[in-house]
Enzyme design. Structure first.
Site, PDB file in Angstrom:
ATOM      1  N   ASP A 130       8.114  -8.948   2.105  1.00 55.28           N
ATOM      2  CA  ASP A 130       6.785  -8.387   2.376  1.00 55.28           C
ATOM      3  C   ASP A 130       5.885  -9.568   2.755  1.00 55.28           C
ATOM      4  OD1 ASP A 130       4.513  -6.504   2.285  1.00 55.28           O
ATOM      5  OD2 ASP A 130       3.944  -7.504   0.429  1.00 55.28           O
ATOM      6  N   SER A 131       4.668  -9.255   3.185  1.00 55.45           N
ATOM      7  CA  SER A 131       3.713 -10.322   3.480  1.00 55.45           C
ATOM      8  C   SER A 131       3.238 -11.018   2.204  1.00 55.45           C
ATOM      9  CB  SER A 131       2.504  -9.736   4.203  1.00 55.45           C
ATOM     10  OG  SER A 131       1.892  -8.763   3.378  1.00 55.45           O
ATOM     11  N   TYR A 157      -0.645  -9.568   6.972  1.00 54.49           N
ATOM     12  CA  TYR A 157      -0.009  -9.180   8.237  1.00 54.49           C
ATOM     13  C   TYR A 157      -0.882  -8.179   9.004  1.00 54.49           C
ATOM     14  CZ  TYR A 157       4.715 -11.092   7.206  1.00 54.49           C
ATOM     15  OH  TYR A 157       5.800 -11.893   6.968  1.00 54.49           O
ATOM     16  N   GLY A 158      -1.737  -7.466   8.253  1.00 59.23           N
ATOM     17  CA  GLY A 158      -2.456  -6.311   8.821  1.00 59.23           C
ATOM     18  C   GLY A 158      -3.335  -6.624  10.017  1.00 59.23           C
ATOM     19  N   CYS A 196       7.410  -3.682   3.702  1.00 57.47           N
ATOM     20  CA  CYS A 196       6.063  -3.869   4.227  1.00 57.47           C
ATOM     21  C   CYS A 196       5.902  -2.909   5.402  1.00 57.47           C
ATOM     22  CB  CYS A 196       5.910  -5.310   4.707  1.00 57.47           C
ATOM     23  SG  CYS A 196       4.372  -5.620   5.592  1.00 57.47           S
ATOM     24  N   ASN A 197       4.895  -2.071   5.327  1.00 52.62           N
ATOM     25  CA  ASN A 197       4.708  -1.085   6.396  1.00 52.62           C
ATOM     26  C   ASN A 197       4.335  -1.755   7.709  1.00 52.62           C
ATOM     27  OD1 ASN A 197       3.891   0.087   3.657  1.00 52.62           O
ATOM     28  ND2 ASN A 197       4.421   1.869   4.868  1.00 52.62           N
ATOM     29  N   CYS A 204       0.777   1.302   2.819  1.00 56.22           N
ATOM     30  CA  CYS A 204       0.858  -0.152   2.695  1.00 56.22           C
ATOM     31  C   CYS A 204       1.414  -0.389   1.302  1.00 56.22           C
ATOM     32  CB  CYS A 204      -0.525  -0.780   2.832  1.00 56.22           C
ATOM     33  SG  CYS A 204      -0.588  -2.527   2.339  1.00 56.22           S
ATOM     34  N   HIS A 230       1.079  -2.616  -0.746  1.00 53.49           N
ATOM     35  CA  HIS A 230       0.143  -3.131  -1.749  1.00 53.49           C
ATOM     36  C   HIS A 230      -0.594  -1.999  -2.484  1.00 53.49           C
ATOM     37  CE1 HIS A 230       0.615  -7.021   0.241  1.00 53.49           C
ATOM     38  NE2 HIS A 230      -0.110  -7.596  -0.702  1.00 53.49           N
TER      39      HIS A 230
HETATM   40  N1  DGL Z   1       2.040  -4.897   2.248  1.00 48.68           N
HETATM   41  C1  DGL Z   1       1.855  -4.845   3.658  1.00 48.68           C
HETATM   42  C2  DGL Z   1       2.079  -3.451   4.215  1.00 48.68           C
HETATM   43  O1  DGL Z   1       2.807  -2.716   3.671  1.00 48.68           O
HETATM   44  C3  DGL Z   1       0.662  -5.387   4.312  1.00 48.68           C
HETATM   45  C4  DGL Z   1      -0.508  -6.023   3.804  1.00 48.68           C
HETATM   46  C5  DGL Z   1      -0.924  -7.107   4.794  1.00 48.68           C
HETATM   47  O2  DGL Z   1      -0.236  -8.120   4.809  1.00 48.68           O
HETATM   48  O3  DGL Z   1      -1.879  -6.886   5.541  1.00 48.68           O
HETATM   49  O4  DGL Z   1       1.559  -3.079   5.217  1.00 48.68           O
END
Ligand code: DGL
Length: 274
Positions: free
Chosen positions: A13-14, A45-46, A76-77, A187, A189
């Site tokens: 994941d990020s 990552y978003g 991670c989505n 997401c 998170h």
């Molecule tokens: N946990 C990540 C997701 O599922 C992204 C959060 C991020 O890095 O912006 O999208």
């Protein structure tokens, strides 16, 4: 027996969000070994472009395979939306991402066919969830809300302040207005603040998150490929991240409620955008 049975499952994941997926995996697949990588130096990552995320995701997945991973889980989505197809096309091990299973679960759970989505800017902009939901029910109405800054607020050391409550109140307003009965936490998170989100979505809404669905999918894939580990042992786990290992250990072990041991700091390489 296939010698890969004893190999670990690689998860990335990020940052710490993928731990919500790992949490379900540890409960459902207790005999498996796991290697988890949190790309905290690149977090979030978003707000990143899809081609950069593809290159980075490939470098991470190759690092996990270098650690012996028999399967790679994109927990991670945002990385799934940007890179899953690319990873599946270029890697030799099975690669599983989030999204598909939750989209299906959301369609199955919704009676009103009004489905809400909370996700990062990149995930919402990719349109992936909307397409997947419509592949299962072309008539479903999707209210997709990008939540800039929410994953960062969650990944901070003490997230429960007025600011995060205000963010969640604001991001969920369109879901209340649309009277959705199902909300995808798009997401990884977001399940970390599930109780907070629950208070702001319509009272009868069902929350759908990736962890449970993906853990089931991983178990199914490993079973079909003869790669499931016999259940007579307790699995091991190890953690690596690209940023500060101490910060990762503190927030991660608090969420997972287990000791992290040594967290390796690794730079899987800055691959060019692909
Ligand atoms: N946990 C990540 C997701 O599922 C992204 C959060 C991020 O890095 O912006 O999208």
């Amino acid at each position: 027996m296939d010698p890969r049975v004893d190999s670990p499952i690689g998860v990335f994941d990020s940052g710490v969000g993928g731990l919500t997926v790992l949490d379900e995996c540890l409960a459902r697949l207790p005999a498996e070994d796991f290697v988890y990588f949190g790309d905290t130096a690149w977090f979030p990552y978003g707000d990143k472009a899809a081609d950069r995320l593809r290159g980075r995701s490939e470098a991470i997945a190759r690092w996990l395979i270098g650690q012996g991973a028999k399967i790679v889980v994109v927990a991670c989505n945002t990385a799934t939306a940007a890179a899953l197809a690319h990873l599946q096309a270029h890697l030799t091990v099975p690669v599983i991402g989030v999204m598909t299973a939750e989209s299906h679960a959301a369609v199955q759970s919704s009676r009103s066919r009004r489905i809400g989505l909370l996700a990062t800017e990149a995930t919402v902009a990719s349109g992936s969830y909307q397409r997947m939901i419509h592949a299962h029910d072309a008539g479903a109405e999707v209210t997709a809300v990008a939540c800039p800054g929410l994953a960062q607020a969650i990944q901070r050391d003490s997230p429960f302040d007025e600011e995060i409550v205000g963010m969640v109140r604001g991001f969920t307003a369109p879901l209340r207005e649309a009277r959705v009965d199902t909300v995808i936490l798009g997401c990884t998170h977001y399940p970390m603040v599930e109780r907070l989100i629950r208070r702001h979505v319509p009272a009868e809404a069902t929350l759908i998150s990736s962890g449970e669905e993906i853990a089931r999918e991983i178990a199914g894939t490993l079973a079909r490929q003869g790669l499931l580990r016999p259940t007579d042992r307790e699995g091991r786990y190890s953690f690596a991240c690209s940023g500060d290992p101490a910060a990762f250990r503190t927030i991660g072990s608090r969420f997972l409620q287990m000791p992290f041991g040594e967290v390796l700091q690794v730079d899987p390489g800055a691959t060019d955008g692909v």
